[in-house]
Structures are given as C-alpha cells and as structure tokens.
Design a protein around this motif. Structure first.
Motif, PDB file in Angstrom:
ATOM      1  N   TYR A 138     -48.431 -49.562 -25.889  1.00 48.65           N
ATOM      2  CA  TYR A 138     -47.753 -48.926 -24.758  1.00 48.65           C
ATOM      3  C   TYR A 138     -46.944 -49.975 -23.995  1.00 48.65           C
ATOM      4  N   GLN A 139     -47.542 -51.133 -23.756  1.00 51.89           N
ATOM      5  CA  GLN A 139     -46.850 -52.203 -23.049  1.00 51.89           C
ATOM      6  C   GLN A 139     -45.621 -52.655 -23.825  1.00 51.89           C
ATOM      7  N   ALA A 140     -45.772 -52.816 -25.149  1.00 49.24           N
ATOM      8  CA  ALA A 140     -44.651 -53.279 -25.960  1.00 49.24           C
ATOM      9  C   ALA A 140     -43.488 -52.292 -25.921  1.00 49.24           C
ATOM     10  N   ASP A 141     -43.803 -51.009 -25.886  1.00 48.40           N
ATOM     11  CA  ASP A 141     -42.747 -49.994 -25.919  1.00 48.40           C
ATOM     12  C   ASP A 141     -42.063 -49.808 -24.575  1.00 48.40           C
ATOM     13  N   TYR A 142     -42.841 -49.815 -23.487  1.00 49.98           N
ATOM     14  CA  TYR A 142     -42.291 -49.454 -22.181  1.00 49.98           C
ATOM     15  C   TYR A 142     -42.048 -50.650 -21.268  1.00 49.98           C
ATOM     16  N   GLY A 143     -42.397 -51.840 -21.703  1.00 43.29           N
ATOM     17  CA  GLY A 143     -41.981 -53.048 -21.021  1.00 43.29           C
ATOM     18  C   GLY A 143     -42.641 -53.282 -19.674  1.00 43.29           C
ATOM     19  N   GLN A 144     -42.041 -54.211 -18.940  1.00 47.27           N
ATOM     20  CA  GLN A 144     -42.552 -54.596 -17.635  1.00 47.27           C
ATOM     21  C   GLN A 144     -42.186 -53.544 -16.593  1.00 47.27           C
ATOM     22  N   GLY A 145     -42.843 -53.631 -15.459  1.00 46.92           N
ATOM     23  CA  GLY A 145     -42.540 -52.719 -14.361  1.00 46.92           C
ATOM     24  C   GLY A 145     -43.721 -51.837 -14.017  1.00 46.92           C
ATOM     25  N   LEU A 146     -43.746 -51.414 -12.780  1.00 45.91           N
ATOM     26  CA  LEU A 146     -44.843 -50.595 -12.284  1.00 45.91           C
ATOM     27  C   LEU A 146     -44.793 -49.205 -12.893  1.00 45.91           C
ATOM     28  N   LYS A 147     -45.957 -48.729 -13.382  1.00 51.22           N
ATOM     29  CA  LYS A 147     -46.061 -47.411 -13.990  1.00 51.22           C
ATOM     30  C   LYS A 147     -47.193 -46.650 -13.323  1.00 51.22           C
ATOM     31  N   LEU A 148     -46.860 -45.563 -12.661  1.00 52.68           N
ATOM     32  CA  LEU A 148     -47.859 -44.709 -12.031  1.00 52.68           C
ATOM     33  C   LEU A 148     -48.246 -43.637 -13.046  1.00 52.68           C
ATOM     34  N   MET A 149     -49.490 -43.688 -13.499  1.00 45.96           N
ATOM     35  CA  MET A 149     -49.925 -42.898 -14.639  1.00 45.96           C
ATOM     36  C   MET A 149     -50.721 -41.671 -14.209  1.00 45.96           C
ATOM     37  N   ALA A 150     -50.407 -40.534 -14.829  1.00 50.12           N
ATOM     38  CA  ALA A 150     -51.196 -39.309 -14.681  1.00 50.12           C
ATOM     39  C   ALA A 150     -51.832 -38.987 -16.029  1.00 50.12           C
ATOM     40  N   LEU A 151     -52.832 -38.122 -16.004  1.00 47.95           N
ATOM     41  CA  LEU A 151     -53.557 -37.741 -17.212  1.00 47.95           C
ATOM     42  C   LEU A 151     -53.063 -36.415 -17.763  1.00 47.95           C
ATOM     43  N   GLY A 152     -52.905 -36.350 -19.081  1.00 48.18           N
ATOM     44  CA  GLY A 152     -52.571 -35.108 -19.758  1.00 48.18           C
ATOM     45  C   GLY A 152     -53.743 -34.605 -20.575  1.00 48.18           C
ATOM     46  N   ASN A 153     -53.603 -33.402 -21.133  1.00 47.15           N
ATOM     47  CA  ASN A 153     -54.722 -32.840 -21.884  1.00 47.15           C
ATOM     48  C   ASN A 153     -55.091 -33.687 -23.099  1.00 47.15           C
TER      49      ASN A 153
END
Length: 380
Positions: A138-153
């Motif tokens: 996930y880190q490799a694909d979406y790079g640096q920067g703040l990510k506010l994460m929500a949960l999906g099913n």
C-alpha cells in the motif's frame, strides 16, 4: 503547519464498542492483542507517529486538528478521495484489482494536502495481522503523505468464503478490522507513509471543515459510535463544511437492489434477518441523528458518481468514489452532476466559501487521465 495542542491523552482503545459487539453476539469477551487495558498510555513510538504530519488530538474523543500557518480566507485545502482500491491480500483475488496501480499513480500526480480512503483497503478479506507485508505494498503504491483511512466491508473479511460460512463471521471480521487500527500504533505513521486510523471512527478538523470518518459496517447497531458522532458533531457544528467519510452510500446507485438484500452479511447469523439493503439501515441511523451534512464521501459501488440527496439533513452531495481499481460495475441510476463507469478518484478543493468536486477519471483503453469533471458548491 502548526500543532494546535501538545496534549495527547485520549483513551484511544476503549473496549466499550468491542464489548457491545461481543454482547450483541452473546459471546465471551476476548480482547484483541495489543489493546491490553481500557486506559491507554501513549508510547514514544506513537508520539512519533503523529508528529511528522502535524496532526494532534484536540480532546479525548478521537478528534484531531490539522492546521497550517498563515491561513487566509482564500486558503485552499486539496484532498484526494478514493475507495474500493485495495491491495490484493488473497491469492484468489489476484488480477481483480489490476487498475489500482493506474489510479494510485494518477493520485500521486495530483497534489493534495491529504487523502481520505472510503474503505476496501485490502481485497478480499483484509489483513491477517497489523504488520502484514500488504501494508508495505500500500505504501509503495500510494506514496508519502497523510492518509485518513476508513474501513470497508472487505477490510472486515465479510466477503471471504471461509468467513461467510463460519459460525460467527462478524467476530472474525472485527478482529481483522482492528489490525488496520493497530497498524497505526504498531508500526507508526513515520514508517507506514501516513497511514492513520486511530480507531474505527474518528474526526479530523480543518479551519473551515470537519471530517467525520465513520465505520458504516457496524453503524446500525453500534450505539456508542452513533452517540460519539452526535456529540462530536455538536462540538464542531460551527465548522462551515461538514463531511462524512464512510464505505457505504446512503443511497445505492449501482448493482445492489431490494431484490437482493445484503444485510445478512453484516448482522449476526443468530439474529432475525432484516430483508433490506445495508445502506438503508445506515441511512436510517444517520437521518435519525438529525445532523445536517454537506458532503458524504463513500464507495462500495465501483464507479464515480455525484448527486444530491434531498431527503437527508443538510441535503448533502453524495460522492461515490469507488473507482479506485476494483472491477467496474454498472450504474443503475445516472446523475446530471456526474456518473462515470470508469476508474479514477475524486479531488476536493476546499476554501472558506467554496468546495469544488473534481471527478478524475482514467480513459478506458488508453489509461490516460482525462480532464476533470468539476462541480462547484458555494456557501456564504
């Protein structure tokens, strides 16, 4: 950016919600490894998690402030929103989210102050532990920067065959969901490129906006989350723009319909089944809260779609940003504001008096990022 508070003493790992879930299923209590007590003490590692992104808690209520220096009336916050973009975490999902990398690359090319995820971060059944190698992908694909994460099913494992046929599918799922919470503390934001999920639900405030990140997978029977939302909303009701980020739309625009109710995937097998769509239960709970909202950022349907929900408090714009990489689905109801059966994401430009919604789509066949389809919302 500036830190608005140097105090950090939230009871982050309260067991009340988890205990209520256990009681709901009439099961014996079993605490998740890593959350040893109801009174949570911050470690130096966790302090390091927060500081690099200048994100600090405002109070003991899962609320965090994000502010910048020299904020003016015309200051713009750029936010990318994506969902249904999960890293393939199971062997049987290989190739089912192949366009995810195209979307991730396009997002890295679109400058943003932070990203919000509307869930389904890992396909098909979440991660097995908080140190899973899939976080590295996930880190490799979406790079640096703040990510506010929500949960999906899928982060709960709801759609994994082994869990659906097990006796207690939801309990298995909530353990997997907590792995994504625990990753914030086990690894630290400084090592996982901005992964931020301090709890299943939380809020982040900007000078003129507040984001309520909710867990729509449990909301219809999660009384504590509902009460938290209502009380936190009241604290920050003075913010001009109010956003909800969650996985499920309040109104379906895709393949799910009443002839195929899906509430059985979320309710315990021992309970009386409710022959309805899960999103309708989520909708009812939020309408009952009677808290006006300006924007609902969601996913679950695999496409981009924007429309206005006039029978919800505040008449919010529902922004479905489920084109993050999963196999595209048909749109059952179009919208004059924008409906795209394409992969992509949504960019939001937020100012004191205006929010611009930019639907960023990738052209089928050429994989080129198309010019944005923009919708502007103003408020005096």
């Amino acid at each position: 950016m500036t830190i608005t508070s140097d105090t950090y003493n939230p009871v982050l790992m309260q067991y009340t919600s988890f205990q209520k879930t256990i009681n709901y299923y009439k099961l014996s209590s079993k605490k998740i490894p890593g959350y040893a007590s109801s009174q949570y003490t911050q470690t130096p590692r966790e302090k390091a998690c927060i500081k690099p992104f200048e994100l600090q808690p405002a109070a003991e209520d899962f609320v965090f402030n994000l502010e910048r220096e020299k904020v003016s009336a015309n200051d713009t916050w750029n936010v990318n929103a994506v969902g249904c973009h999960g890293v393939e975490s199971s062997w049987f999902t290989k190739g089912k989210c192949r366009e995810r990398k195209l979307v991730a690359d396009a997002m890295q090319g679109a400058a943003a102050d932070f990203t919000v995820s509307a869930g389904d971060n890992f396909y098909m059944d979440g991660v097995k532990n908080p140190k899973s190698a899939h976080f590295n992908q996930y880190q490799a694909d979406y790079g640096q920067g703040l990510k506010l994460m929500a949960l999906g099913n899928h982060d709960y494992g709801f759609h994994a065959a082994g869990l659906l046929t097990s006796r207690f599918p939801f309990l298995s799922g909530i353990a997997r969901a907590y792995h994504q919470v625990q990753h914030t503390y086990e690894i630290g934001m400084h090592k996982c490129a901005g992964w931020f999920m301090p709890f299943r639900y939380y809020a982040v405030t900007l000078p003129n906006a507040v984001f309520f990140i909710l867990d729509s997978n449990t909301l219809p029977f999660d009384e504590e989350q509902v009460e938290w939302f209502k009380s936190t909303y009241d604290q920050y009701s003075g913010k001009k723009w109010k956003f909800i980020v969650m996985h499920h739309p309040i109104q379906q625009r895709g393949k799910r319909n009443k002839s195929k109710p899906d509430s059985q995937y979320y309710l315990p097998s021992s309970s009386a089944q409710v022959p309805t769509l899960w999103n309708e239960l989520v909708y009812s709970v939020l309408v009952g809260a009677e808290k006006p909202i300006d924007f609902i950022i969601c996913a679950h349907d695999h496409f981009l779609h924007v429309d206005k929900v006039n029978d919800f408090p505040g008449k919010p714009y529902q922004i479905i940003t489920g084109g993050g990489g999963g196999e595209l689905q048909d749109i059952s109801q179009g919208s004059s504001l924008g409906a795209f059966k394409q992969h992509g994401f949504v960019n939001l430009a937020i100012t004191a008096n205006k929010v611009t919604i930019n639907c960023m789509t990738i052209e089928l066949g050429t994989n080129a990022l198309l010019p944005p389809h923009s919708i502007t919302v103003t408020k005096s």
